[in-house]
Motif scaffolding. Structure first.
Motif, short mmCIF file in Angstrom:
data_model
loop_
_atom_site.label_atom_id
_atom_site.label_comp_id
_atom_site.label_asym_id
_atom_site.label_seq_id
_atom_site.Cartn_x
_atom_site.Cartn_y
_atom_site.Cartn_z
N TRP A 82 23.83 -6.87 35.39
CA TRP A 82 23.38 -8.09 34.71
C TRP A 82 22.52 -7.64 33.55
O TRP A 82 21.32 -7.47 33.69
CB TRP A 82 22.57 -8.95 35.69
N THR B 143 27.59 -14.56 50.79
CA THR B 143 28.84 -15.26 51.12
C THR B 143 28.54 -16.71 51.49
O THR B 143 29.20 -17.64 51.01
CB THR B 143 29.55 -14.53 52.28
N PRO C 299 33.77 -9.85 38.11
CA PRO C 299 32.81 -8.75 38.23
C PRO C 299 33.33 -7.48 37.58
O PRO C 299 34.54 -7.27 37.44
CB PRO C 299 32.71 -8.52 39.75
N ARG D 219 30.56 -4.45 45.73
CA ARG D 219 29.92 -5.44 46.61
C ARG D 219 30.30 -6.86 46.17
O ARG D 219 30.65 -7.70 47.00
CB ARG D 219 28.41 -5.26 46.56
N SER D 220 30.24 -7.11 44.88
CA SER D 220 30.59 -8.44 44.37
C SER D 220 32.08 -8.72 44.60
O SER D 220 32.46 -9.84 44.99
CB SER D 220 30.25 -8.52 42.89
C1 LIG Z 1 26.87 -9.98 44.80
C2 LIG Z 1 25.86 -10.59 45.77
C3 LIG Z 1 25.57 -12.04 45.39
C4 LIG Z 1 26.50 -10.60 47.17
O1 LIG Z 1 25.61 -11.14 48.10
P1 LIG Z 1 25.33 -10.36 49.48
O2 LIG Z 1 24.50 -11.25 50.30
O3 LIG Z 1 24.84 -9.01 49.18
O4 LIG Z 1 26.82 -10.29 50.07
P2 LIG Z 1 27.29 -10.20 51.60
O5 LIG Z 1 26.24 -9.54 52.42
O6 LIG Z 1 27.78 -11.54 51.98
O7 LIG Z 1 28.54 -9.25 51.45
C5 LIG Z 1 28.43 -7.99 50.86
C6 LIG Z 1 29.64 -7.16 51.23
O8 LIG Z 1 29.75 -6.06 50.35
C7 LIG Z 1 29.77 -4.86 51.13
N1 LIG Z 1 29.16 -3.82 50.32
C8 LIG Z 1 27.86 -3.61 50.03
N2 LIG Z 1 27.72 -2.55 49.21
C9 LIG Z 1 28.96 -2.10 48.98
C10 LIG Z 1 29.49 -1.02 48.23
N3 LIG Z 1 28.70 -0.22 47.52
N4 LIG Z 1 30.84 -0.86 48.23
C11 LIG Z 1 31.65 -1.67 48.91
N5 LIG Z 1 31.22 -2.72 49.65
C12 LIG Z 1 29.88 -2.92 49.67
C13 LIG Z 1 28.98 -5.22 52.38
O9 LIG Z 1 29.25 -4.32 53.44
C14 LIG Z 1 29.53 -6.61 52.64
O10 LIG Z 1 30.84 -6.58 53.12
P3 LIG Z 1 31.18 -6.76 54.70
O11 LIG Z 1 30.64 -8.09 55.11
O12 LIG Z 1 32.65 -6.67 54.77
O13 LIG Z 1 30.46 -5.63 55.41
C15 LIG Z 1 24.53 -9.78 45.81
O14 LIG Z 1 24.77 -8.54 46.42
C16 LIG Z 1 23.92 -9.59 44.46
O15 LIG Z 1 23.29 -10.49 43.95
N6 LIG Z 1 24.13 -8.39 43.85
C17 LIG Z 1 23.53 -8.05 42.56
C18 LIG Z 1 23.98 -8.95 41.41
C19 LIG Z 1 25.48 -8.98 41.24
O16 LIG Z 1 26.16 -7.97 41.37
N7 LIG Z 1 25.98 -10.20 40.93
C20 LIG Z 1 27.39 -10.41 40.71
C21 LIG Z 1 27.76 -10.13 39.32
S1 LIG Z 1 29.51 -10.39 39.11
#
Ligand SMILES: CC(C)(COP(=O)(O)OP(=O)(O)OC[C@H]1O[C@@H](n2cnc3c(N)ncnc32)[C@H](O)[C@@H]1OP(=O)(O)O)[C@@H](O)C(=O)NCCC(=O)NCCS
Length: 224
Positions: free
Chosen positions: A76, A153, A178, A184-185
């Motif tokens: 971001w 999620t 993304p 992760r996203s």
């Molecule tokens: C993207 C975001 C909103 C997701 O919310 P979150 O609460 O972290 O998401 P969840 O916990 O529901 O799910 C995350 C998933 O990613 C997985 N994950 C985490 N890090 C990971 C990585 N490096 N590689 C692959 N998967 C990954 C987790 O294991 C989980 O999957 P699972 O449930 O199958 O185990 C949050 O992480 C965030 O704000 N990130 C930073 C900002 C961002 O990237 N925004 C999106 C821009 S497009």
């Protein structure tokens, strides 16, 4: 409480969200857990309450902290200072443009923010992504302690089902793009039933170009 069912159990005239509500038998709200495969997995979360409220200028200090948090800053890049944040988010908050900005709350605590908009209102992006009729959305959990616990999620499900779909009559596609390295996203979008489509290059404000992955949620199949 976990609610699991196969895609074959979804009736022809209902979305996955409707099928989950039906199978939950009135308990709710029912939230997506993982819709990326079969069976589809939903839950009723008795531990957390999820809420959205419109962003206000009073949130800019929190936004500055969230956007500059290391787990967010990588993905971001623009508008890092409070002054830049005010310039960027202010018009939408005041109703001067058509992007809607929201703050996410978990158990009454503000943890991040999200936004939605008609992609056709942003012709340059519409041209890049090739989805002019879709509704775009973006999202951040700024509080690091709240990341990777399934909350994103749940928050996105509530946002898309209760705030986005009802606001855009007739919309059939929700779209987010993304960075291709933001696994992760991408995983969260898959858990929400999104499918990956075209990769494209998106110029950023600082002159960099990111390669992003277009991800679409079919409103009728998943959320209607
Ligand atoms: C993207 C975001 C909103 C997701 O919310 P979150 O609460 O972290 O998401 P969840 O916990 O529901 O799910 C995350 C998933 O990613 C997985 N994950 C985490 N890090 C990971 C990585 N490096 N590689 C692959 N998967 C990954 C987790 O294991 C989980 O999957 P699972 O449930 O199958 O185990 C949050 O992480 C965030 O704000 N990130 C930073 C900002 C961002 O990237 N925004 C999106 C821009 S497009």
């Amino acid at each position: 409480m976990l609610i699991e069912f196969t895609r074959a159990e979804v009736r022809e005239d209902e979305s996955w969200a409707r099928a989950a509500d039906r199978l939950a038998g009135g308990r709710g709200p029912v939230l997506a857990v993982d819709l990326s495969s079969d069976p589809l997995r939903f839950q009723v979360d008795e531990e957390h309450t999820f809420a959205l409220r419109p962003m206000t200028e009073g949130d800019f200090g929190a936004l500055e902290r969230w956007i500059n948090a290391p787990h967010v800053a990588t993905w971001w890049d623009e508008n890092r200072s409070v002054a830049q944040i005010a310039d960027y988010y202010g018009p939408g908050i005041r109703g001067e443009d058509r992007v809607r900005y929201w703050v996410w709350e978990v158990n009454g605590r503000s943890v991040g923010f999200c936004q939605d908009y008609r992609i056709s209102d942003h012709p340059e992006f519409a041209l890049l992504c090739g989805r002019p009729d879709a509704i775009g959305f973006d999202y951040v959990i700024g509080e690091a302690a709240h990341v990777d616990r399934g909350l994103g999620t749940s928050l996105l499900w509530v946002f898309l089902r209760d705030f986005v779909v009802p606001a855009y009559d007739g919309a059939t596609e929700l779209f987010a793009a993304p960075d291709h390295r933001n696994t992760r996203s991408l995983r969260v979008l898959a858990k929400l039933g999104a499918t990956e489509g075209m990769w494209f290059d998106e110029p950023q404000g600082d002159g960099r170009v990111d390669t992003v992955v277009g991800c679409s949620i079919d409103v009728r199949r998943v959320l209607a």
